[in-house]
Write a protein that holds these residues in place. Structure first.
Motif, PDB file in Angstrom:
ATOM      1  N   CYS A  66       0.899   8.726 -10.072  1.00 31.32           N
ATOM      2  CA  CYS A  66       1.186   7.400  -9.522  1.00 31.32           C
ATOM      3  C   CYS A  66       0.305   6.343 -10.197  1.00 31.32           C
ATOM      4  O   CYS A  66      -0.908   6.500 -10.275  1.00 31.32           O
ATOM      5  CB  CYS A  66       0.926   7.410  -8.010  1.00 31.32           C
ATOM      6  SG  CYS A  66       0.961   5.766  -7.278  1.00 31.32           S
ATOM      7  N   CYS A  79      -2.162   4.736  -7.084  1.00 37.63           N
ATOM      8  CA  CYS A  79      -3.260   5.461  -6.429  1.00 37.63           C
ATOM      9  C   CYS A  79      -3.647   6.740  -7.177  1.00 37.63           C
ATOM     10  O   CYS A  79      -4.530   7.459  -6.748  1.00 37.63           O
ATOM     11  CB  CYS A  79      -2.880   5.801  -4.984  1.00 37.63           C
ATOM     12  SG  CYS A  79      -1.657   7.132  -4.884  1.00 37.63           S
ATOM     13  N   SER A  81      -2.254   9.495  -7.427  1.00 36.14           N
ATOM     14  CA  SER A  81      -1.833  10.753  -6.815  1.00 36.14           C
ATOM     15  C   SER A  81      -0.822  11.446  -7.727  1.00 36.14           C
ATOM     16  O   SER A  81      -0.072  10.805  -8.446  1.00 36.14           O
ATOM     17  CB  SER A  81      -1.210  10.474  -5.439  1.00 36.14           C
ATOM     18  OG  SER A  81      -0.312  11.522  -5.100  1.00 36.14           O
ATOM     19  N   CYS A  89       5.782   7.478  -4.570  1.00 38.07           N
ATOM     20  CA  CYS A  89       4.534   8.220  -4.423  1.00 38.07           C
ATOM     21  C   CYS A  89       4.402   8.729  -2.986  1.00 38.07           C
ATOM     22  O   CYS A  89       4.635   7.995  -2.031  1.00 38.07           O
ATOM     23  CB  CYS A  89       3.356   7.310  -4.769  1.00 38.07           C
ATOM     24  SG  CYS A  89       1.773   8.073  -4.452  1.00 38.07           S
ATOM     25  N   CYS A 145       0.881   6.922  -1.506  1.00 41.02           N
ATOM     26  CA  CYS A 145       0.787   5.522  -1.093  1.00 41.02           C
ATOM     27  C   CYS A 145       2.154   4.863  -0.897  1.00 41.02           C
ATOM     28  O   CYS A 145       2.226   3.674  -0.583  1.00 41.02           O
ATOM     29  CB  CYS A 145      -0.024   4.729  -2.117  1.00 41.02           C
ATOM     30  SG  CYS A 145       0.833   4.501  -3.690  1.00 41.02           S
TER      31      CYS A 145
END
Ligand SMILES: [Zn+2]
Length: 149
Positions: A3, A6, A8, A31, A34
């Motif tokens: 992502c 963030c 992730s 994501c 987030c």
């Protein structure tokens, strides 16, 4: 896919559709971390082509370079940038279908000329004059006469 917001690693694909005439797939991702959305594109990877130049040296095939030459030939003609894109796509597809991954530059030139001939006479003669390196004016005139027939 990480992502961009963030960082992730977890996401899910919320939408997937083909674009650029089926040559690419565009995926909309969300994501898990987030819930921000971002887009990724998927393309076919072409086997790298090597161009053998007139002097025998080799260089990787460069679509942008070819495009510039064609743009020059098509300057102020009726050939649109869409026409040019399509022409280059066709030439690339032709080259991709060949078994050999080393292609003489003249061969690429012939492929382009073949197609330019059907598109626009002026663009064709301009391109041909560079690729075939017309030795004198007579060659040039002969080529023009052939077009007229
Ligand atoms: Zn995120």
């Amino acid at each position: 896919m990480r992502c961009p917001y963030c960082k992730s690693q977890d996401d899910r694909v919320v939408d997937s559709r083909s674009c650029r005439d089926g040559k690419a797939i565009r995926r909309r991702r969300e994501c898990i971390g987030c819930t921000q959305r971002f887009t990724t594109y998927e393309y076919i990877e072409h086997a790298p082509l090597t161009v053998i130049k007139r002097d025998g040296s080799r260089e990787p095939f460069d679509r942008v370079k070819l495009q510039k030459k064609i743009e020059l030939a098509c300057y102020k003609t009726a050939v649109s940038s869409d026409d040019m894109e399509e022409l280059i796509d066709q030439v690339e597809a032709d080259l991709g279908n060949r078994a050999e991954k080393e292609v003489p530059s003249q061969y690429i030139g012939e492929l382009v000329m073949e197609r330019l001939k059907n598109l626009n006479d002026v663009a064709y003669v301009r391109f041909a004059s560079v690729y075939r390196q017309f030795k004198d004016r007579q060659d040039f005139v002969r080529e023009l006469e052939q077009l007229a027939n």
